[in-house]
Scaffold this active site. Structure first.
Site, PDB file in Angstrom:
ATOM      1  N   SER A   6      28.531  24.006 -33.516  1.00 45.45           N
ATOM      2  CA  SER A   6      27.741  23.092 -34.358  1.00 45.45           C
ATOM      3  C   SER A   6      26.690  22.236 -33.923  1.00 45.45           C
ATOM      4  O   SER A   6      25.729  22.027 -34.521  1.00 45.45           O
ATOM      5  CB  SER A   6      29.058  22.081 -35.252  1.00 45.45           C
ATOM      6  OG  SER A   6      29.478  21.261 -34.323  1.00 45.45           O
ATOM      7  N   ASN A   7      26.893  21.857 -32.762  1.00 44.11           N
ATOM      8  CA  ASN A   7      25.644  21.135 -32.013  1.00 44.11           C
ATOM      9  C   ASN A   7      24.511  21.859 -31.765  1.00 44.11           C
ATOM     10  O   ASN A   7      23.560  21.507 -31.719  1.00 44.11           O
ATOM     11  CB  ASN A   7      26.228  20.504 -30.668  1.00 44.11           C
ATOM     12  CG  ASN A   7      27.177  19.084 -31.037  1.00 44.11           C
ATOM     13  OD1 ASN A   7      26.387  17.912 -31.289  1.00 44.11           O
ATOM     14  ND2 ASN A   7      28.384  19.084 -31.057  1.00 44.11           N
ATOM     15  N   LYS A  36      31.949  31.879  -8.964  1.00 39.56           N
ATOM     16  CA  LYS A  36      31.209  30.937  -9.701  1.00 39.56           C
ATOM     17  C   LYS A  36      29.669  31.071  -9.356  1.00 39.56           C
ATOM     18  O   LYS A  36      29.059  30.990 -10.208  1.00 39.56           O
ATOM     19  CB  LYS A  36      31.780  29.373  -9.664  1.00 39.56           C
ATOM     20  CG  LYS A  36      30.849  28.544 -10.426  1.00 39.56           C
ATOM     21  CD  LYS A  36      31.629  27.352 -10.612  1.00 39.56           C
ATOM     22  CE  LYS A  36      31.117  26.194 -11.366  1.00 39.56           C
ATOM     23  NZ  LYS A  36      31.772  25.456 -12.373  1.00 39.56           N
ATOM     24  N   MET A  39      32.215  24.446 -21.997  1.00 36.61           N
ATOM     25  CA  MET A  39      33.705  23.906 -21.350  1.00 36.61           C
ATOM     26  C   MET A  39      33.725  24.309 -20.026  1.00 36.61           C
ATOM     27  O   MET A  39      34.785  24.700 -19.378  1.00 36.61           O
ATOM     28  CB  MET A  39      34.694  24.366 -22.126  1.00 36.61           C
ATOM     29  CG  MET A  39      34.481  24.003 -23.529  1.00 36.61           C
ATOM     30  SD  MET A  39      34.177  22.326 -23.938  1.00 36.61           S
ATOM     31  CE  MET A  39      36.092  21.830 -23.813  1.00 36.61           C
ATOM     32  N   ASN A  69      24.133  17.042 -21.358  1.00 35.30           N
ATOM     33  CA  ASN A  69      25.203  17.272 -21.953  1.00 35.30           C
ATOM     34  C   ASN A  69      25.641  16.048 -23.059  1.00 35.30           C
ATOM     35  O   ASN A  69      25.451  14.887 -22.920  1.00 35.30           O
ATOM     36  CB  ASN A  69      26.552  17.227 -20.894  1.00 35.30           C
ATOM     37  CG  ASN A  69      27.999  17.592 -21.422  1.00 35.30           C
ATOM     38  OD1 ASN A  69      27.910  18.514 -22.037  1.00 35.30           O
ATOM     39  ND2 ASN A  69      28.859  16.749 -21.229  1.00 35.30           N
ATOM     40  N   HIS A 120      28.862  14.296 -25.101  1.00 33.11           N
ATOM     41  CA  HIS A 120      30.358  14.249 -24.932  1.00 33.11           C
ATOM     42  C   HIS A 120      31.019  13.197 -26.018  1.00 33.11           C
ATOM     43  O   HIS A 120      30.123  12.118 -26.370  1.00 33.11           O
ATOM     44  CB  HIS A 120      30.574  13.502 -23.597  1.00 33.11           C
ATOM     45  CG  HIS A 120      32.318  13.246 -23.182  1.00 33.11           C
ATOM     46  ND1 HIS A 120      32.838  14.473 -22.899  1.00 33.11           N
ATOM     47  CD2 HIS A 120      33.040  12.327 -23.383  1.00 33.11           C
ATOM     48  CE1 HIS A 120      34.050  14.114 -22.837  1.00 33.11           C
ATOM     49  NE2 HIS A 120      33.995  12.585 -23.045  1.00 33.11           N
TER      50      HIS A 120
HETATM   51  C1  GRF Z   1      31.529  18.302 -29.090  1.00 29.04           C
HETATM   52  O1  GRF Z   1      32.463  17.456 -29.502  1.00 29.04           O
HETATM   53  C2  GRF Z   1      30.919  18.049 -27.974  1.00 29.04           C
HETATM   54  O2  GRF Z   1      30.790  16.648 -27.803  1.00 29.04           O
HETATM   55  C3  GRF Z   1      31.965  18.402 -27.039  1.00 29.04           C
HETATM   56  O3  GRF Z   1      32.302  19.571 -27.217  1.00 29.04           O
HETATM   57  C4  GRF Z   1      32.099  19.661 -28.730  1.00 29.04           C
HETATM   58  C5  GRF Z   1      31.580  20.886 -29.033  1.00 29.04           C
HETATM   59  O4  GRF Z   1      31.564  21.351 -30.695  1.00 29.04           O
HETATM   60  N1  GRF Z   1      31.278  18.707 -25.530  1.00 29.04           N
HETATM   61  P1  GRF Z   1      30.507  22.313 -31.030  1.00 29.04           P
HETATM   62  O5  GRF Z   1      30.763  23.544 -30.397  1.00 29.04           O
HETATM   63  O6  GRF Z   1      29.110  21.890 -30.885  1.00 29.04           O
HETATM   64  O7  GRF Z   1      30.811  22.266 -32.591  1.00 29.04           O
END
Ligand code: GRF
Length: 190
Positions: free
Chosen positions: A13-14, A65, A90, A107, A109
């Site tokens: 979603s971001n 990695k 992640m 990033n 958070h």
């Molecule tokens: C968000 O809450 C972001 O802050 C965290 O992971 C989530 C990702 O959400 N790091 P999306 O995949 O962007 O919906």
């Protein structure tokens, strides 16, 4: 205009909020590629709909990695990426990408860092009972959610429903991340 790559592992979603901000002319960076470490993640679907190319690389398909990150760095080379935005990516970024994009990885958070680091920040903040909710965008270093803070915003939520809190946090994220990207771009370009 500086090119940005958005790294995501899940829902995206971001990622979508960033691309939409660009489409509305509100972003001083051009989102040109999505990097996803989870085959099948919904962000891949979103990227297709938004016509953004996706590099899918599963770390399990690489011996280490280092080789996983070298593959990504190789794919990004030539795209003139000036900024990497982690948006629900992640995993910890390793020395290969940190070395190649020094000071150019940010990033988002979902907490008021340094409070509630880690993968379950919203739930942890909720369960603490402190009602200390917010969103942070920070530069990325080798530590978990530990780099220098770029911008933070508090999320006002007084209820007792975790789903509602998550919705409120994400709404703030979707506004704050484009703002943070513009600040990071200004800093890089100055
Ligand atoms: C968000 O809450 C972001 O802050 C965290 O992971 C989530 C990702 O959400 N790091 P999306 O995949 O962007 O919906």
């Amino acid at each position: 205009m500086l090119n940005t790559a958005i790294f995501a592992s899940g829902n995206g979603s971001n990622f979508e909020a960033i691309v939409k901000a660009f489409e509305k002319g509100e972003l001083n960076a051009r989102p040109i590629v999505c990097v996803c470490d989870k085959p099948g993640a919904y962000v891949i679907e979103r990227a297709k709909n938004l016509k953004i190319p996706v590099i899918v690389a599963n770390p399990k398909d690489f011996p280490s990695k280092k080789e996983y990150e070298e593959y990504i760095a190789g794919q990004l080379r030539g795209l003139e990426i000036g900024l990497i935005c982690l948006a629900g990516y992640m995993r910890l970024v390793g020395p290969v990408l940190l070395g190649e994009y020094d000071g150019r990885i940010i990033n988002i958070h979902p907490s008021m860092l340094p409070d509630f680091k880690g993968a379950h920040a919203i739930r942890d903040a909720f369960e603490s009972g402190e009602k200390n909710y917010g969103v942070t965008v920070h530069y990325v270093d080798e530590t978990l959610d530990g780099g220098k803070i770029l911008i933070q915003r508090r999320v006002e939520y007084d209820g007792d429903n975790l789903d509602d809190l998550e919705t409120a946090v994400h709404a703030v994220e979707h506004k704050l991340y484009p703002e943070a990207i513009n600040i990071a771009v200004s800093a890089i370009e100055s």
